[in-house]
Design a protein around this motif. Sequence first.
Motif, PDB file in Angstrom:
ATOM      1  N   ASP A  10     -16.768 -14.741  -5.566  1.00 51.90           N
ATOM      2  CA  ASP A  10     -15.554 -13.922  -5.579  1.00 51.90           C
ATOM      3  C   ASP A  10     -14.275 -14.777  -5.519  1.00 51.90           C
ATOM      4  OD1 ASP A  10     -14.241 -11.521  -5.755  1.00 51.90           O
ATOM      5  OD2 ASP A  10     -14.129 -11.210  -3.592  1.00 51.90           O
ATOM      6  N   HIS A  12     -10.690 -16.094  -6.423  1.00 45.90           N
ATOM      7  CA  HIS A  12      -9.391 -15.633  -6.946  1.00 45.90           C
ATOM      8  C   HIS A  12      -8.395 -16.790  -6.884  1.00 45.90           C
ATOM      9  CE1 HIS A  12     -11.252 -11.758  -6.044  1.00 45.90           C
ATOM     10  NE2 HIS A  12     -10.365 -11.199  -6.839  1.00 45.90           N
ATOM     11  N   SER A  14      -4.439 -18.077  -8.200  1.00 46.35           N
ATOM     12  CA  SER A  14      -3.162 -17.713  -8.817  1.00 46.35           C
ATOM     13  C   SER A  14      -2.295 -18.944  -9.018  1.00 46.35           C
ATOM     14  CB  SER A  14      -2.400 -16.727  -7.924  1.00 46.35           C
ATOM     15  OG  SER A  14      -2.989 -15.454  -8.005  1.00 46.35           O
ATOM     16  N   GLN A  23      -2.274 -14.360 -12.246  1.00 44.96           N
ATOM     17  CA  GLN A  23      -3.591 -14.228 -11.601  1.00 44.96           C
ATOM     18  C   GLN A  23      -4.659 -14.772 -12.562  1.00 44.96           C
ATOM     19  OE1 GLN A  23      -4.161 -10.264  -9.874  1.00 44.96           O
ATOM     20  NE2 GLN A  23      -1.936 -10.057  -9.810  1.00 44.96           N
ATOM     21  N   ARG A  26      -9.856 -13.972 -11.420  1.00 44.80           N
ATOM     22  CA  ARG A  26      -9.813 -12.679 -10.725  1.00 44.80           C
ATOM     23  C   ARG A  26     -11.204 -12.223 -10.296  1.00 44.80           C
ATOM     24  NH1 ARG A  26      -7.768  -8.455 -13.845  1.00 44.80           N
ATOM     25  NH2 ARG A  26      -8.945  -9.206 -15.621  1.00 44.80           N
ATOM     26  N   GLY A  27     -11.802 -12.993  -9.389  1.00 43.93           N
ATOM     27  CA  GLY A  27     -13.103 -12.578  -8.857  1.00 43.93           C
ATOM     28  C   GLY A  27     -14.278 -13.132  -9.639  1.00 43.93           C
ATOM     29  N   THR A  51     -11.391 -22.612 -13.369  1.00 43.07           N
ATOM     30  CA  THR A  51     -12.557 -22.406 -12.492  1.00 43.07           C
ATOM     31  C   THR A  51     -13.203 -23.732 -12.133  1.00 43.07           C
ATOM     32  OG1 THR A  51     -12.964 -20.249 -13.498  1.00 43.07           O
ATOM     33  CG2 THR A  51     -14.793 -21.230 -12.313  1.00 43.07           C
ATOM     34  N   LYS A  67      -6.611 -17.948  -3.629  1.00 47.18           N
ATOM     35  CA  LYS A  67      -6.232 -16.828  -2.744  1.00 47.18           C
ATOM     36  C   LYS A  67      -7.407 -16.360  -1.888  1.00 47.18           C
ATOM     37  CE  LYS A  67      -2.652 -14.658  -3.468  1.00 47.18           C
ATOM     38  NZ  LYS A  67      -1.516 -13.821  -3.780  1.00 47.18           N
ATOM     39  N   SER A  68      -8.591 -16.370  -2.480  1.00 47.31           N
ATOM     40  CA  SER A  68      -9.780 -15.992  -1.697  1.00 47.31           C
ATOM     41  C   SER A  68     -11.021 -16.445  -2.444  1.00 47.31           C
ATOM     42  CB  SER A  68      -9.821 -14.473  -1.472  1.00 47.31           C
ATOM     43  OG  SER A  68      -9.925 -13.806  -2.720  1.00 47.31           O
ATOM     44  N   GLY A  69     -12.153 -16.378  -1.764  1.00 48.54           N
ATOM     45  CA  GLY A  69     -13.426 -16.760  -2.376  1.00 48.54           C
ATOM     46  C   GLY A  69     -13.977 -18.040  -1.783  1.00 48.54           C
ATOM     47  N   GLY A 233      -9.904 -14.158 -16.997  1.00 43.72           N
ATOM     48  CA  GLY A 233     -10.061 -14.610 -15.621  1.00 43.72           C
ATOM     49  C   GLY A 233     -11.278 -14.067 -14.895  1.00 43.72           C
ATOM     50  N   LYS A 234     -12.237 -13.506 -15.679  1.00 44.51           N
ATOM     51  CA  LYS A 234     -13.459 -12.958 -15.073  1.00 44.51           C
ATOM     52  C   LYS A 234     -14.671 -13.352 -15.917  1.00 44.51           C
ATOM     53  CE  LYS A 234     -11.935  -8.644 -12.972  1.00 44.51           C
ATOM     54  NZ  LYS A 234     -12.744  -8.717 -11.791  1.00 44.51           N
TER      55      LYS A 234
END
Length: 346
Positions: A10, A12, A14, A23, A26-27, A51, A67-69, A233-234
């Motif tokens: 997951d 994220h 930016s 962004q 995105r996950g 990535t 941002k997260s993950g 982004g996915k």
Amino acid sequence: MGKKILEVNDLHISFHTFAGEVQAIRGVDFDLYEGETLAIVGESGSGKSVTTKSIMKLLPKHNSEIKSGKIIFQDKDIVQATEKQMQKIRGKDISMIFQDPMTSLNPTMTIGKQIMEPLIKHGNFKKSEARKQTLKLLDLVGIPKPKIRIKQYPHQFSGGMRQRVVIAIALACAPKILIADEPTTALDVTIQGQILELMKDLQQQIETSIIFITHDLGVVANVADRVAVMYGGKIVEVGTVDEIFYNPQHPYTWGLISSMPSLDGMDDELYVIPGSPPDLLKPPKGDAFAPRNRYAMQIDLEKEPPMFKVSDTHYAATWLLHPNAPKVEPPQNIQDRMQKFSKGAY
């Protein structure tokens, strides 16, 4: 499948720009297994390089933000690693081959010194041992007369030979993971084939896991075990190389396969996916591919599709896989491509 060596959960990411927050990722979720080659494919701007650079923690510090993950390698989360910890991982456990060999090499240093550097730093080799190992590596990547070449500078090598040197540097410490970021894009087709063959051979010899980034599906067919298709982004589809080529499920994957030229030259015209990738300053609400997808339904504009399971190894994020969705077959030209692919026309 073997043992999992890398896990991306997951993610994220930016970029903060004058225009606002882009962004870019995105996950993103994917795993890498020991000894496999995972190809990440998609158009420019889909998030492939961002990535993989995040795995090496090589994103620009001034404007990028995870941002997260999580990125789990050897039971540790790389996202939380300090620069000092990353310096021990880079080059030793995880190496990267970049797109343009000339920008990866130092024009003021001999080839020998540049290959010896990681051996001395990470492998604790003495200078004489490092030189012996460097000659072995030059031989391994197919550079003739290594004793002469070791004293030469990057400008004395051709593009294909320079890329072999970059591969030798990346492999110097026998990394567990090798990230190849479009390693053949700057080379002509004949040299491209040689470099891809070389990478396949080397992988078996040093048992490394490879993440191969490319926009060229023809390359993927030759090198990958599994394929992750990225868009906006996915990751929108993931499966074994056969599943992605023989049984693609996402309309974006159909588009990528359609736009691939075949070797027999029988294509009347190449397919082009209409429209352009989404603006990630303002990511779309539903499926990011919907505006370019002729099979888009109302739900595509309102709600993001989850990853639907096609098989134990094959997943795709498209509402067309929902049990209530109308049955849509891939267009005829894709079915023709799949047949050609099975006959080795790529």
